[in-house]
Design a protein around this motif. Structure first.
Motif, PDB file in Angstrom:
ATOM      1  N   ALA A 184       0.825  -1.213   0.000  1.00  0.00           N
ATOM      2  CA  ALA A 184       0.000   0.000   0.000  1.00  0.00           C
ATOM      3  C   ALA A 184       0.854   1.256   0.000  1.00  0.00           C
ATOM      4  N   TYR A 185       1.821   1.350   0.912  1.00  0.00           N
ATOM      5  CA  TYR A 185       2.508   2.634   1.047  1.00  0.00           C
ATOM      6  C   TYR A 185       3.412   2.942  -0.140  1.00  0.00           C
ATOM      7  N   ILE A 186       4.070   1.943  -0.703  1.00  0.00           N
ATOM      8  CA  ILE A 186       4.929   2.243  -1.845  1.00  0.00           C
ATOM      9  C   ILE A 186       4.097   2.732  -3.020  1.00  0.00           C
ATOM     10  N   ASN A 187       2.979   2.099  -3.270  1.00  0.00           N
ATOM     11  CA  ASN A 187       2.169   2.481  -4.421  1.00  0.00           C
ATOM     12  C   ASN A 187       1.433   3.796  -4.208  1.00  0.00           C
ATOM     13  N   HIS A 188       0.899   4.045  -3.020  1.00  0.00           N
ATOM     14  CA  HIS A 188       0.249   5.344  -2.861  1.00  0.00           C
ATOM     15  C   HIS A 188       1.252   6.466  -2.696  1.00  0.00           C
ATOM     16  N   GLN A 247      13.472  -3.480  -5.852  1.00  0.00           N
ATOM     17  CA  GLN A 247      14.070  -2.418  -6.674  1.00  0.00           C
ATOM     18  C   GLN A 247      13.213  -1.156  -6.622  1.00  0.00           C
ATOM     19  N   LEU A 248      11.902  -1.339  -6.635  1.00  0.00           N
ATOM     20  CA  LEU A 248      10.999  -0.190  -6.562  1.00  0.00           C
ATOM     21  C   LEU A 248      11.136   0.520  -5.230  1.00  0.00           C
ATOM     22  N   PHE A 253      13.163   5.181  -2.227  1.00  0.00           N
ATOM     23  CA  PHE A 253      14.014   5.721  -1.162  1.00  0.00           C
ATOM     24  C   PHE A 253      14.920   6.817  -1.716  1.00  0.00           C
ATOM     25  N   ASP A 254      15.495   6.553  -2.881  1.00  0.00           N
ATOM     26  CA  ASP A 254      16.419   7.516  -3.478  1.00  0.00           C
ATOM     27  C   ASP A 254      15.705   8.737  -4.046  1.00  0.00           C
ATOM     28  N   GLN A 255      14.550   8.515  -4.679  1.00  0.00           N
ATOM     29  CA  GLN A 255      13.896   9.586  -5.427  1.00  0.00           C
ATOM     30  C   GLN A 255      12.849  10.366  -4.628  1.00  0.00           C
ATOM     31  N   TYR A 257      11.773   9.388  -0.721  1.00  0.00           N
ATOM     32  CA  TYR A 257      11.873   9.399   0.736  1.00  0.00           C
ATOM     33  C   TYR A 257      13.055  10.210   1.247  1.00  0.00           C
ATOM     34  N   THR A 258      14.069  10.426   0.411  1.00  0.00           N
ATOM     35  CA  THR A 258      15.192  11.286   0.797  1.00  0.00           C
ATOM     36  C   THR A 258      15.316  12.492  -0.128  1.00  0.00           C
ATOM     37  N   ASN A 259      14.276  12.771  -0.891  1.00  0.00           N
ATOM     38  CA  ASN A 259      14.293  13.880  -1.847  1.00  0.00           C
ATOM     39  C   ASN A 259      14.174  15.208  -1.103  1.00  0.00           C
ATOM     40  N   PRO A 260      15.128  16.132  -1.290  1.00  0.00           N
ATOM     41  CA  PRO A 260      15.068  17.413  -0.571  1.00  0.00           C
ATOM     42  C   PRO A 260      13.780  18.189  -0.835  1.00  0.00           C
ATOM     43  N   LYS A 261      13.228  18.060  -2.049  1.00  0.00           N
ATOM     44  CA  LYS A 261      11.992  18.778  -2.369  1.00  0.00           C
ATOM     45  C   LYS A 261      10.826  18.243  -1.542  1.00  0.00           C
ATOM     46  N   ALA A 262      10.749  16.917  -1.405  1.00  0.00           N
ATOM     47  CA  ALA A 262       9.649  16.314  -0.645  1.00  0.00           C
ATOM     48  C   ALA A 262       9.849  16.463   0.852  1.00  0.00           C
ATOM     49  N   LYS A 263      11.110  16.575   1.274  1.00  0.00           N
ATOM     50  CA  LYS A 263      11.418  16.556   2.708  1.00  0.00           C
ATOM     51  C   LYS A 263      11.958  17.892   3.211  1.00  0.00           C
ATOM     52  N   SER A 264      11.674  18.969   2.489  1.00  0.00           N
ATOM     53  CA  SER A 264      12.272  20.261   2.814  1.00  0.00           C
ATOM     54  C   SER A 264      11.875  20.777   4.200  1.00  0.00           C
TER      55      SER A 264
END
Length: 331
Positions: A184-188, A247-248, A253-255, A257-264
């Motif tokens: 659920a969480y990866i897809n949503h 892999q997904l 995680f790279d794109q 969960y640690t994205n500065p834009k999403a986690k600003s």
């Protein structure tokens, strides 16, 4: 026969031999008289659904902190999506849907405000340590109903406690929830990241698209079908689907969960949570009255953890502003 007894007779006749029958539950910490209508697992589901911690999930972050638009997931909508995926799998495998649903609805009751950022904040600052799954167990055992807890069955508590990392749940129903949570969480989160301009569907590697699908619906269908096809003595995916699903997760995680834009804003959220914790540890007398018993029984640090972990995003900001932001002068 009562309605409950008819339901339990149905379970005995039609569920898999690997399912947990409600008549065979290991029971509750405090024994109770049976309900004439509902099985023990149905009662657990209802208790969770009606508890205060469940209602607070609607104002707790899933991935994007306090999103302003209506269509981003919250911790509550995530929980409902987990329950839907888990029930689909449980029904297909002839497992106990009521047990599966109860674990699903209770699995994130202990989550902090601001998602995993809040969890990290409390874990970093508190000598007691903190994980949301242990806190979820604490919610149902010690915090709800003025400290009496919900008195849930052993199987539901076991599934909640083991829904994320470490040792797997003792029941197949609990293991279904663990995998359904991830599905659920990866897809949503992909859908929310696309909506937020952090990700595009075409950014997902082609091999993942080829195996899992090119949309949320296709991916969930592939994953659920794979679980149903390959699960016998345990709950698992087929090898190729598992490989691409891993892999997904790495890609997300790279794109995202640690994205500065999403986690600003996460740094601010962490600082806010830690300031609140330190304030209430230093001033345990300022905790709300219902936490006085916890303070006296388990200490001020534990009471501060319980209070802050139970906050919604909005309430945490409100309390912070009341403590640290000066108000306009008025006569």
């Amino acid at each position: 026969m009562t309605v409950r007894e008819r339901t339990q007779a149905f379970e005995a006749q039609f569920l898999s031999s690997k399912a947990v029958l409600s008549a065979d539950t290991k029971g509750r910490e405090r024994p109770e008289e049976e309900c004439p209508l509902r099985t023990p697992f149905q009662r657990d589901r209802d208790r969770i659904l009606h508890c205060k911690a469940f209602r607070r999930l609607k104002h707790k972050t899933q991935v994007f902190l306090s999103p302003e638009k209506d269509h981003y997931r919250t911790r509550l909508t995530h929980t409902l999506e987990v329950a839907q995926v888990a029930r689909t799998i449980a029904r297909a495998l002839q497992l106990n849907e009521d047990l599966t649903e109860a674990i699903s609805l209770g699995h994130d009751l202990g989550h902090t405000p601001f998602g995993h950022a809040g969890e990290r904040a409390l874990r970093q600052v508190s000598p007691c340590g903190f994980t949301h799954y242990d806190q979820s167990v604490r919610v149902v055992q010690k915090l709800e109903k003025e400290g009496r807890g919900l008195n849930l069955t052993w199987e539901v508590i076991n599934g909640i406690e083991r829904h994320t990392t470490g040792e797997e749940a003792s029941t197949l129903e609990g293991r279904v929830v663990r995998l359904a949570d991830r599905i659920a969480y990866i897809n949503h989160d992909i859908e929310d990241a696309i909506r937020g301009g952090v990700l595009r569907e075409e950014d997902i590697p082609e091999e993942i698209h080829r195996v899992l699908g090119r949309s949320r619906t296709q991916r969930i269908t592939t994953l659920v079908n794979s679980v149903v096809e390959h699960s016998v003595d345990t709950i698992c995916l087929g090898d190729e689907v598992q490989k691409q699903f891993d892999q997904l997760h790495s890609f997300m995680f790279d794109q995202v969960y640690t994205n500065p834009k999403a986690k600003s804003e996460e740094g601010k959220a962490i600082a806010l949570i830690q300031h609140l914790y330190c304030h209430f540890v230093m001033h345990p007398d300022k905790l709300p009255g219902e936490f006085a018993v916890i303070r006296d029984r388990d200490g001020g640090e534990r009471a501060a953890l319980d209070y802050i972990a139970g906050m919604s995003d909005q309430y945490a900001v409100q309390i912070f502003e009341a403590l640290y932001v000066p108000k306009r002068w008025s006569i």
